[in-house]
Design a protein around this motif. Structure first.
Motif, short mmCIF file in Angstrom:
data_model
loop_
_atom_site.label_atom_id
_atom_site.label_comp_id
_atom_site.label_asym_id
_atom_site.label_seq_id
_atom_site.Cartn_x
_atom_site.Cartn_y
_atom_site.Cartn_z
N ALA A 146 0.82 -1.21 0.00
CA ALA A 146 0.00 0.00 0.00
C ALA A 146 0.86 1.26 0.00
N SER A 147 2.07 1.15 -0.54
CA SER A 147 3.03 2.25 -0.44
C SER A 147 2.56 3.53 -1.13
N SER A 148 1.63 3.42 -2.06
CA SER A 148 1.15 4.63 -2.74
C SER A 148 0.37 5.53 -1.79
N SER A 149 -0.18 4.94 -0.71
CA SER A 149 -0.94 5.75 0.25
C SER A 149 -0.25 5.86 1.60
N VAL A 150 0.38 4.77 2.07
CA VAL A 150 0.98 4.78 3.41
C VAL A 150 2.24 5.65 3.41
N LYS A 151 2.18 6.73 4.17
CA LYS A 151 3.30 7.68 4.20
C LYS A 151 4.29 7.40 5.34
N LYS A 152 3.79 6.79 6.42
CA LYS A 152 4.65 6.59 7.58
C LYS A 152 4.11 5.44 8.43
N VAL A 153 5.03 4.66 8.99
CA VAL A 153 4.68 3.57 9.90
C VAL A 153 5.34 3.86 11.25
N VAL A 154 4.54 3.78 12.31
CA VAL A 154 5.07 3.95 13.67
C VAL A 154 4.99 2.60 14.37
N VAL A 155 6.14 2.08 14.79
CA VAL A 155 6.23 0.75 15.39
C VAL A 155 6.42 0.88 16.90
N THR A 156 5.61 0.14 17.65
CA THR A 156 5.76 0.11 19.10
C THR A 156 6.80 -0.92 19.49
N SER A 157 7.92 -0.47 20.00
CA SER A 157 8.93 -1.38 20.54
C SER A 157 8.88 -1.28 22.05
N SER A 158 10.00 -1.18 22.71
CA SER A 158 10.05 -1.16 24.18
C SER A 158 11.45 -0.77 24.63
N THR A 159 11.56 -0.27 25.85
CA THR A 159 12.90 -0.08 26.40
C THR A 159 13.56 -1.44 26.65
N ALA A 160 12.79 -2.52 26.55
CA ALA A 160 13.39 -3.86 26.59
C ALA A 160 14.40 -4.02 25.47
N ALA A 161 14.17 -3.33 24.34
CA ALA A 161 15.10 -3.41 23.21
C ALA A 161 16.26 -2.42 23.35
N VAL A 162 16.35 -1.78 24.50
CA VAL A 162 17.38 -0.77 24.76
C VAL A 162 18.34 -1.19 25.87
N LEU A 163 17.83 -1.84 26.91
CA LEU A 163 18.53 -1.90 28.19
C LEU A 163 19.33 -3.16 28.48
N VAL A 164 19.06 -4.27 27.78
CA VAL A 164 19.70 -5.54 28.17
C VAL A 164 20.98 -5.73 27.37
N ARG A 165 22.09 -5.44 28.02
CA ARG A 165 23.41 -5.45 27.38
C ARG A 165 24.46 -5.54 28.47
N GLU A 166 25.66 -5.83 28.06
CA GLU A 166 26.79 -5.84 29.00
C GLU A 166 27.82 -4.84 28.53
N PRO A 167 28.34 -3.98 29.42
CA PRO A 167 27.95 -3.90 30.82
C PRO A 167 26.55 -3.29 31.00
N LYS A 168 25.88 -3.63 32.10
CA LYS A 168 24.56 -3.09 32.39
C LYS A 168 24.67 -1.60 32.68
N PRO A 169 23.65 -0.82 32.31
CA PRO A 169 23.64 0.59 32.73
C PRO A 169 23.62 0.67 34.25
N GLY A 170 24.43 1.54 34.79
CA GLY A 170 24.51 1.65 36.24
C GLY A 170 24.45 3.09 36.69
N PRO A 171 24.62 3.32 37.99
CA PRO A 171 24.60 4.69 38.52
C PRO A 171 25.59 5.57 37.77
N GLY A 172 25.14 6.75 37.41
CA GLY A 172 25.99 7.68 36.68
C GLY A 172 25.87 7.57 35.18
N ASP A 173 25.28 6.46 34.68
CA ASP A 173 25.09 6.30 33.24
C ASP A 173 23.82 7.02 32.77
N THR A 174 23.84 7.47 31.53
CA THR A 174 22.65 8.02 30.90
C THR A 174 22.33 7.21 29.66
N VAL A 175 21.14 6.63 29.62
CA VAL A 175 20.72 5.77 28.51
C VAL A 175 19.94 6.61 27.51
#
Length: 324
Positions: A117-146
């Protein structure tokens, strides 16, 4: 009206965030097409059809995340699509079938319908989560800004058996890749632990955390929690769609963690009969005392609802719906 009669699709329309998204879109003059898994299930349809403006502005379609092509009809002719549909639970007997496939394949199936439907659909907004941001090593800790440059590491998710988090991480990766390859303008919203009033008749995962706290339990054995209001999350989706310069990812979360002691004070102020017990010293990664940078979403004009108001309104909703 902001919508100006534009037609948009909301996938998984019966869900917690999606129901508020439908409500706000209708109030702003959009014509909304909502997809649900089963049109015969009143728990997925009645609260949507009862919304103000639904009679004139809402049409529901049946679609399944794993059924390629099932979103074609709902998406055809739309100006934009909000893809919120994805399973949300933490434990699974078969993570691949129950969480990962619906999240990843479902996202691709919706985007394939958008590409048709690309002739009409101008933009798609996808709901993700901070789950897709935070789980990593090293873990964010005090003093970090995510911020939005942080991505969860699939290998760490697998190592920790974090299957829901893996599903959100892989789905976001797949969405970005497909959108780039097919020239679809896609924006990703990464909300944190979403609370606030329920529109749907069923209890969802994030509000259940508040329910447990209100019952005197501490479900994550944590001294800190992060909350964001569902109304702000829905508003962020719409602003991301409406503002031409919006792009990339937007974290929608509280910039600072909220201590369980503060949650208890809020409950005592508004609902003196409630109490919290079970506090201990163990902290989870999501409640660590790092800061969350929300400058990007604030640049869209989002003003966050005070956490005390969100907590009060969540408990009031739980009481009204008989969960408390």
């Amino acid at each position: 009206m902001e919508g100006g009669g534009k037609v948009v699709c909301v996938t998984g329309a019966s869900g917690y965030i999606a129901s508020w998204l439908v409500k706000l879109l209708l109030s702003r003059g959009y014509a909304v097409r909502g997809t649900v898994r089963d049109l015969r299930d009143p728990r997925k349809t009645e609260h949507l059809l009862a919304l103000e403006g639904a009679k004139e502005g809402l049409k529901l379609f049946q679609a399944d995340l794993l059924d390629e092509g099932s979103f074609d009809e709902a998406v055809h002719g739309c100006d934009g699509v909000f893809h919120t549909a994805s399973p949300v639970f933490i434990t699974a007997n078969d993570p691949q079938a129950e969480l990962i496939d619906p999240a990843v394949k479902g996202t691709i199936n919706v985007l394939k319908s958008c590409a048709k439907a690309s002739s009409s659909v101008k933009k798609v907004v996808v709901t993700s989560s901070t789950a897709a941001v935070l789980v990593r090593e090293p873990k964010p800790g005090p003093g970090d800004t995510v911020d939005e440059t942080f991505f969860s590491d699939p290998a760490v998710c697998v190592e920790q058996n974090q299957w829901y988090i893996l599903s959100k991480t892989l789905a976001e990766e797949a969405a970005s890749r497909f959108a780039e390859e097919n020239g679809i303008e896609t924006i990703v919203i990464n909300p944190g632990l979403v609370i606030g009033p329920l529109l749907q008749p069923t209890l969802n995962f994030s509000v259940e955390v508040v329910l447990e706290l209100a019952k005197g339990n501490n479900p994550w054995n944590s001294r800190f929690y992060r909350f964001v209001d569902v109304r702000d999350v829905a508003d962020a989706h719409i602003k991301a769609f409406e503002i031409p310069s919006a792009n990339g990812r937007y974290i929608v979360d509280s910039s600072d963690p909220v201590a369980v002691d503060h949650v208890e004070k809020v409950f005592q102020e508004f609902y003196p009969d409630l109490r919290i017990v079970g506090k201990n010293e163990e902290e989870e990664v999501y409640s660590a005392s790092f800061k969350m940078c929300v400058d990007r979403v604030k640049s869209l004009g989002i003003e966050f609802t005070p956490v005390d108001v969100s907590l009060r309104d969540t408990v009031q909703s739980l009481l009204e719906k008989g969960f408390l």
